[in-house]
Design a protein around this motif. Structure first.
Motif, short mmCIF file in Angstrom:
data_model
loop_
_atom_site.label_atom_id
_atom_site.label_comp_id
_atom_site.label_asym_id
_atom_site.label_seq_id
_atom_site.Cartn_x
_atom_site.Cartn_y
_atom_site.Cartn_z
N ALA A 55 -10.34 -0.53 -3.24
CA ALA A 55 -9.54 -1.52 -4.33
C ALA A 55 -10.10 -1.32 -5.12
CB ALA A 55 -10.41 -2.96 -3.35
N PHE A 56 -11.92 -1.01 -6.28
CA PHE A 56 -11.71 -1.04 -6.87
C PHE A 56 -12.78 0.57 -7.47
CE2 PHE A 56 -12.79 -5.54 -5.64
CZ PHE A 56 -12.08 -6.28 -6.78
N GLY A 57 -12.74 0.70 -7.01
CA GLY A 57 -13.18 1.95 -7.26
C GLY A 57 -11.63 3.26 -7.79
N PHE A 58 -12.40 4.37 -8.45
CA PHE A 58 -11.50 4.58 -9.56
C PHE A 58 -10.66 5.92 -8.53
CE2 PHE A 58 -8.87 7.89 -12.38
CZ PHE A 58 -8.15 6.87 -12.42
N ILE A 59 -9.53 5.91 -8.02
CA ILE A 59 -8.84 6.87 -6.46
C ILE A 59 -7.61 7.55 -7.68
CG2 ILE A 59 -7.78 7.23 -4.50
CD1 ILE A 59 -9.18 4.82 -3.60
N PRO A 60 -8.37 8.93 -7.61
CA PRO A 60 -6.31 9.58 -8.96
C PRO A 60 -5.39 9.62 -8.21
CG PRO A 60 -8.35 10.87 -9.53
CD PRO A 60 -8.77 9.89 -8.36
N LYS A 61 -5.56 9.76 -6.88
CA LYS A 61 -4.05 9.62 -5.87
C LYS A 61 -3.41 8.69 -6.03
CE LYS A 61 -1.60 11.12 -2.43
NZ LYS A 61 -0.67 13.14 -2.33
N ARG A 62 -4.08 7.40 -6.14
CA ARG A 62 -3.63 6.14 -6.33
C ARG A 62 -2.36 6.65 -7.63
NH1 ARG A 62 -5.90 1.51 -5.15
NH2 ARG A 62 -7.97 2.40 -6.49
N TYR A 63 -2.22 7.20 -8.77
CA TYR A 63 -1.09 7.07 -9.08
C TYR A 63 -0.10 8.33 -9.65
CZ TYR A 63 -4.64 4.26 -11.80
OH TYR A 63 -6.24 3.80 -11.74
N ASP A 64 -0.18 8.80 -7.91
CA ASP A 64 0.84 9.63 -7.89
C ASP A 64 1.76 9.22 -7.30
OD1 ASP A 64 1.96 12.20 -6.58
OD2 ASP A 64 0.40 12.70 -4.93
N PRO A 65 3.33 9.34 -8.64
CA PRO A 65 4.36 9.43 -8.09
C PRO A 65 5.86 9.53 -7.04
CG PRO A 65 4.14 10.95 -9.38
CD PRO A 65 3.06 10.96 -9.07
N SER A 66 4.89 10.85 -6.05
CA SER A 66 5.98 11.11 -4.97
C SER A 66 5.95 9.73 -3.80
CB SER A 66 4.91 12.46 -4.86
OG SER A 66 3.72 11.94 -4.03
N LEU A 67 6.74 10.55 -3.65
CA LEU A 67 7.59 9.44 -2.08
C LEU A 67 6.55 9.63 -0.86
CD1 LEU A 67 11.67 10.02 -2.06
CD2 LEU A 67 9.78 8.42 -2.99
N LEU A 68 5.00 10.05 -1.41
CA LEU A 68 4.40 10.19 -0.44
C LEU A 68 2.96 10.22 -0.47
CD1 LEU A 68 5.05 14.22 1.01
CD2 LEU A 68 6.12 11.48 2.02
N ALA A 69 3.47 9.03 -1.91
CA ALA A 69 1.86 8.51 -2.22
C ALA A 69 1.05 7.57 -1.18
CB ALA A 69 2.56 7.44 -3.81
N THR A 70 -0.23 7.79 -1.13
CA THR A 70 -1.13 6.56 -0.93
C THR A 70 -0.58 5.77 -1.01
OG1 THR A 70 -2.47 9.41 0.42
CG2 THR A 70 -3.05 6.20 0.94
N ALA A 71 -0.78 3.98 0.47
CA ALA A 71 -0.80 3.02 -0.04
C ALA A 71 -2.80 2.79 -0.12
CB ALA A 71 0.20 2.57 0.80
N PHE A 72 -2.60 2.16 -0.67
CA PHE A 72 -4.34 2.03 -1.33
C PHE A 72 -4.63 0.86 -1.37
CE2 PHE A 72 -4.33 6.18 -2.74
CZ PHE A 72 -4.78 6.83 -2.03
N PRO A 73 -5.79 -0.38 -1.21
CA PRO A 73 -5.88 -1.77 -1.41
C PRO A 73 -5.73 -1.81 -2.81
CG PRO A 73 -7.34 -0.73 -0.07
CD PRO A 73 -6.83 0.36 -0.24
N GLY A 74 -5.07 -3.94 -2.76
CA GLY A 74 -5.08 -3.38 -4.46
C GLY A 74 -3.98 -3.87 -5.28
#
Length: 264
Positions: A55-74
């Protein structure tokens, strides 16, 4: 016959000079914040601990615009606050210890010069720059990045703009920390021509390349070093220093004037 009064006895006492090694308030508060967060985070159950990382660490995948983007806390909010909050989390005592060790001399100089508000704002901006550099170079990474090394690197870069100037911390000519923090800064051109600055840059880049000391990615790449975040924070500190610096500099450095160099 009375002897004439000694003129020196009538002089007002000189104000006490603050030792270089005394920590200024803003830096003490910053270190205290890092320590308090680490103690509280370390005391939570493992499941909650990793939720906090996501929720508070920086995850590059969080900004993936693709439809398969992973849901992360926060949710969407984490896409904003994690550009800074990742810098407040540390994996273990050695991780936070290394960052504080690097921060003590350079962060102390910067905190005295900037004051509390500018210092905390600068550390946040350096953290954002470190996260941006990490995002560009790890676009699809799912491993969270944590650690204050981007901010620390920024503080180190900013401090060399004035710490090597005559009369400042690393010029070996002062014992008054507050006065040493207020010397006029070097222009970027002059700083990059200073042999001691160049030697410092060589050591800093060498340490980051060889040992990778600093931010740690947790997850699919355990123990890996986010050295690109260091570079991002460092470049931000070097280039943006003048935007934060409250100490005025001469309109033109004599040496720079002869070469036609600009100030940055």
């Amino acid at each position: 016959m009375d002897s004439p009064p000694d003129p020196s006895s009538e002089r007002p006492p000189e104000p006490p000079r603050e030792p270089i090694l005394t920590l200024p308030g803003p830096l003490t508060a910053y270190i205290g914040l890092l320590a308090a967060i680490h103690v509280m985070w370390s005391s939570v159950p493992p499941d909650l601990e990793y939720w906090i990382i996501e929720a508070f660490g920086f995850i590059p995948k969080r900004y993936d615009p693709s439809l398969l983007a992973t849901a992360f806390p926060g949710g969407s909010g984490a896409k904003v606050w994690t550009f800074v909050t990742y810098s407040l989390l540390h994996a273990n005592l050695s991780h936070i210890g290394f960052n504080i060790l690097w921060l003590l001399p350079f962060g102390s100089a910067l905190a005295r010069r900037f004051g509390g508000f500018r210092f905390f704002l600068f550390m946040a901006v350096a953290a954002v720059a470190g996260a941006a550099a990490h995002l560009v170079t790890h676009e699809h990474s799912i491993a969270p990045m944590i650690g204050a090394s981007g901010s620390v690197s920024g503080a180190m870069a900013a401090s060399i703009r004035f710490a090597f100037a005559q009369g400042s911390f690393l010029s070996f000519g002062r014992g008054d920390a507050d006065a040493a923090a207020q010397v006029p800064a070097l222009s970027l051109t002059r700083a990059l021509q200073n042999p001691r600055v160049l030697a410092f840059l060589a050591v800093w880049f060498g340490i980051n390349i060889i040992f990778g000391m600093g931010s740690i990615a947790i997850g699919s790449e355990p123990g890996s070093v986010a050295w690109q975040a260091h570079m991002g924070g460092f470049m931000a500190g070097l280039l943006l220093f003048s935007l934060f610096d409250p100490v005025p500099r001469p309109a033109r450095d004599p040496d720079d004037a002869s070469s036609g160099a600009d100030h940055f």
